[in-house]
Scaffold this active site. Structure first.
Site, PDB file in Angstrom:
ATOM      1  N   LYS A 142     -12.238  29.501   0.909  1.00 33.62           N
ATOM      2  CA  LYS A 142     -13.000  29.945   2.082  1.00 33.62           C
ATOM      3  C   LYS A 142     -14.029  31.017   1.749  1.00 33.62           C
ATOM      4  CE  LYS A 142      -9.959  28.180   5.587  1.00 33.62           C
ATOM      5  NZ  LYS A 142      -8.908  28.405   6.583  1.00 33.62           N
ATOM      6  N   ARG A 162      -1.853  25.908   2.883  1.00 37.81           N
ATOM      7  CA  ARG A 162      -2.751  24.754   2.990  1.00 37.81           C
ATOM      8  C   ARG A 162      -3.848  24.926   1.944  1.00 37.81           C
ATOM      9  NH1 ARG A 162      -7.553  23.334   5.209  1.00 37.81           N
ATOM     10  NH2 ARG A 162      -7.708  21.309   6.218  1.00 37.81           N
TER      11      ARG A 162
HETATM   12  N1  HH2 Z   1      -8.590  25.514   7.657  1.00 36.88           N
HETATM   13  C1  HH2 Z   1      -9.447  24.471   7.706  1.00 36.88           C
HETATM   14  C2  HH2 Z   1      -9.113  23.309   8.411  1.00 36.88           C
HETATM   15  N2  HH2 Z   1      -7.919  23.190   9.028  1.00 36.88           N
HETATM   16  N3  HH2 Z   1      -5.804  24.087   9.596  1.00 36.88           N
HETATM   17  C3  HH2 Z   1      -4.929  25.106   9.552  1.00 36.88           C
HETATM   18  N4  HH2 Z   1      -3.744  24.999  10.158  1.00 36.88           N
HETATM   19  N5  HH2 Z   1      -5.229  26.278   8.894  1.00 36.88           N
HETATM   20  C4  HH2 Z   1      -6.410  26.471   8.248  1.00 36.88           C
HETATM   21  O1  HH2 Z   1      -6.620  27.571   7.687  1.00 36.88           O
HETATM   22  C5  HH2 Z   1      -7.376  25.406   8.279  1.00 36.88           C
HETATM   23  C6  HH2 Z   1      -7.025  24.205   8.978  1.00 36.88           C
HETATM   24  C7  HH2 Z   1     -10.774  24.555   6.997  1.00 36.88           C
HETATM   25  O2  HH2 Z   1     -10.723  24.052   5.699  1.00 36.88           O
HETATM   26  P1  HH2 Z   1     -11.264  22.605   5.234  1.00 36.88           P
HETATM   27  O3  HH2 Z   1     -10.466  21.513   5.890  1.00 36.88           O
HETATM   28  O4  HH2 Z   1     -11.268  22.553   3.766  1.00 36.88           O
HETATM   29  O5  HH2 Z   1     -12.762  22.562   5.689  1.00 36.88           O
HETATM   30  P2  HH2 Z   1     -13.519  21.785   6.827  1.00 36.88           P
HETATM   31  O6  HH2 Z   1     -13.018  22.317   8.130  1.00 36.88           O
HETATM   32  O7  HH2 Z   1     -14.970  22.074   6.579  1.00 36.88           O
HETATM   33  O8  HH2 Z   1     -13.196  20.320   6.686  1.00 36.88           O
END
Ligand code: HH2
Length: 261
Positions: free
Chosen positions: A208, A242
């Site tokens: 992040k 995660r």
């Molecule tokens: N962070 C992201 C997405 N979903 N869910 C939970 N429970 N906690 C988190 O910290 C979280 C989440 C963001 O990360 P990522 O899926 O890699 O990115 P994007 O939202 O751009 O797909």
């Protein structure tokens, strides 16, 4: 200190760190299998980016992205579906998912609670200030830990009132979701204070942008920050991490556990 690893499987063109890499369902399923081989117990399949500024995708498009991947991975590991849409959650549960990971904590679609109750599945409730379009515009808290904790306690109550088995609910302070650097650092530093909510804690720091604010690292150079924050979160009591880089975080956790044992 033995947190479960939730491996990220993003079936999106625009996720902030791996957008476009696993848009093809076969590539996404192969990636999920690899993450399980590396130590992931849960695979979090998502079809909509929640990065700051992201626009919503239609339900139809989200379904098209995630369903074949959930189906392909359902026998491989526990699958959570990263969605805030009732229709997507329902179809993903039909396809074999057993956890709904809702970053809006049922604020977008309150019926998600009833769905999880009826199906007897898990539910992740996450804190976010605002929504992905606005959340990083000057977020403000008087005490970020107290405010996140009060929010999670309230959403937990709402979910239980909707009939969700409390034992199946996990809570997440939402690192990076409507938080400035100091808010993310304080939440990680004082993570132990969220333990009194009495439910397992999910933490997602992986790649992040707050990690990049520490050393100006671009998104593809944040492995060290991901590992350090994950290990420290585990030491403070995180139950589920995660992450995208499962092998590396698993190795770091094994070493940390060996030293501390
Ligand atoms: N962070 C992201 C997405 N979903 N869910 C939970 N429970 N906690 C988190 O910290 C979280 C989440 C963001 O990360 P990522 O899926 O890699 O990115 P994007 O939202 O751009 O797909």
């Amino acid at each position: 200190m033995k947190p479960k690893l939730m491996g990220v499987v993003n079936v999106t063109p625009d996720s902030f760190s791996d957008g476009g890499m696993y848009l093809d369902p076969e590539a996404a399923v192969a990636h999920g299998r690899e993450l399980v081989a590396q130590g992931a117990e849960i695979l979090d399949v998502g079809g909509e980016s929640t990065r700051p500024g992201a626009a919503e995708v239609s339900e139809e498009e989200e379904l098209r992205r995630v369903l074949p991947v959930v189906e392909g991975l359902a026998g491989v590991a526990t699958v959570s579906v990263d969605t805030s849409k009732l229709g997507v959650a329902e179809a993903a549960l039909d396809a074999g998912a057993s956890i709904v990971n809702d970053v809006t904590a049922m604020r977008r679609d309150p019926e998600i609670g009833g769905l999880c109750a009826e199906r007897g599945v898990g539910l992740v409730l996450m804190h976010m200030l605002g929504d992905p379009r606005t959340m990083q515009v000057d977020p403000h808290y008087d005490d970020v830990v107290d405010e996140v904790k009060a929010f999670l306690a309230e959403r937990l109550e709402v979910a239980v009132a909707a009939g969700v088995d409390e034992e199946r609910i996990w809570l997440d302070p939402g690192i990076g979701f409507g938080k400035a650097l100091e808010h993310n650092l304080e939440l990680l530093r004082r993570l132990g204070e969220l333990r009194s909510l009495g439910r397992p804690l999910v933490i997602g720091t992986s790649r992040k942008s707050f990690l990049g604010k520490i050393d100006d690292s671009p998104v593809d150079r944040r492995m060290g920050g991901t590992i350090a924050s994950s290990v420290l979160a585990a030491a403070e009591g995180a139950d589920v991490l995660r992450v995208h880089d499962v092998a590396e975080v698993a190795q770091a956790l094994k070493l940390a556990a060996a030293i501390l044992s």
